[in-house]
Motif scaffolding. Structure first.
Motif, mmCIF file in Angstrom:
data_model
loop_
_atom_site.group_PDB
_atom_site.id
_atom_site.type_symbol
_atom_site.label_atom_id
_atom_site.label_comp_id
_atom_site.label_asym_id
_atom_site.label_seq_id
_atom_site.Cartn_x
_atom_site.Cartn_y
_atom_site.Cartn_z
ATOM 1 N N HIS A 35 -12.060 8.944 -6.515
ATOM 2 C CA HIS A 35 -12.610 10.027 -7.322
ATOM 3 C C HIS A 35 -13.907 10.497 -6.653
ATOM 4 C CE1 HIS A 35 -14.504 12.172 -10.650
ATOM 5 N NE2 HIS A 35 -13.278 12.328 -11.108
ATOM 6 N N GLU A 62 -9.547 14.888 -6.807
ATOM 7 C CA GLU A 62 -9.016 14.664 -8.161
ATOM 8 C C GLU A 62 -7.532 14.987 -8.184
ATOM 9 O OE1 GLU A 62 -12.183 14.851 -11.690
ATOM 10 O OE2 GLU A 62 -11.499 16.816 -11.041
ATOM 11 N N GLY A 108 -12.409 4.355 -8.768
ATOM 12 C CA GLY A 108 -13.290 5.038 -9.710
ATOM 13 C C GLY A 108 -13.433 4.161 -10.939
ATOM 14 N N LYS A 112 -12.150 7.348 -14.870
ATOM 15 C CA LYS A 112 -11.866 8.273 -13.765
ATOM 16 C C LYS A 112 -10.523 7.956 -13.122
ATOM 17 C CE LYS A 112 -15.905 10.509 -13.806
ATOM 18 N NZ LYS A 112 -17.124 9.891 -13.292
ATOM 19 N N LYS A 115 -7.849 9.334 -15.170
ATOM 20 C CA LYS A 115 -7.825 10.794 -14.997
ATOM 21 C C LYS A 115 -7.040 11.161 -13.731
ATOM 22 C CE LYS A 115 -10.751 14.901 -14.905
ATOM 23 N NZ LYS A 115 -12.102 15.443 -14.704
#
Length: 199
Positions: A35, A62, A108, A112, A115
């Motif tokens: 990340h 990302e 991360g 994160k 995500k």
């Protein structure tokens, strides 16, 4: 004026870790997906892992383009190193495992990392693998969110030590240990004990 940095390890030149970073071969291919918020982190352990392993790469972002090609790398079977109900505990390769793993490792915070999986459905769809019992983290500068929580580098070392035993990848931890010792020295023993010593 910013301190001059080593191009390779990104550390200040007077704290360059390159002499401690090994060059290790592995059957397993490690792909670290970092990340962007981790890149400026003082202890960028994913970068150390990528530098110390010949068969590893670090991608930052990302949303990752070209995942379909990456996951179809010939000669490997892709898996995601991430806990979950369906995650299989890693075990050593056997004689019949002609295809080593292409091990995808998100880097991360847990939030994160989740995500990254959400934004990259191909990653979320991969078979998951996880570590069995692990030694406590050497990352003494951070309170682990839960027992068994490791830095990215430690998780990679543990995974490779299991998969490719009896080969040891502990040499990857040398620059990590030096980095932590340097951070502790910089903050002073008293501050370290107050903030990170046994409670």
């Amino acid at each position: 004026m910013p301190r001059p940095r080593c191009e390779r390890c990104q550390r200040p030149l007077d704290h360059c870790l390159c002499p401690l970073i090994p060059s290790l071969a592995s059957r397993t291919r490690i792909v670290l997906l970092q990340h962007p918020s981790e890149t400026a982190h003082a202890l960028n352990t994913a970068r150390l892992a990528a530098l110390g392993l010949n068969n590893a790469e670090l991608r930052v972002g990302e949303v990752f383009d070209g995942l379909d090609e990456l996951l179809a790398t010939p000669g490997y079977r892709a898996a995601l190193l991430f806990p979950g109900d369906q995650a299989q505990v890693l075990t050593a390769y056997t004689e019949v495992d002609d295809q080593p793993l292409l091990l995808i490792v998100p880097d991360g915070t847990w939030r994160k990392a989740r995500k990254l999986l959400y934004l990259n459905p191909m990653l979320a769809a991969l078979p998951r693998v996880t570590l069995g019992a692990v030694a406590p983290s050497r990352y003494r500068l951070r309170k682990a969110p839960e027992a068994g929580a490791l830095s990215t580098l430690e998780a990679v070392v543990e995974a490779l030590n299991v998969l490719e035993q009896p080969v040891s990848f502990d040499a990857l931890l040398k620059p990590f240990d030096a980095l932590i010792e340097g951070q502790i020295k910089a903050m002073g023993a008293e501050t370290f004990q107050r903030n990170h010593g046994p409670s």
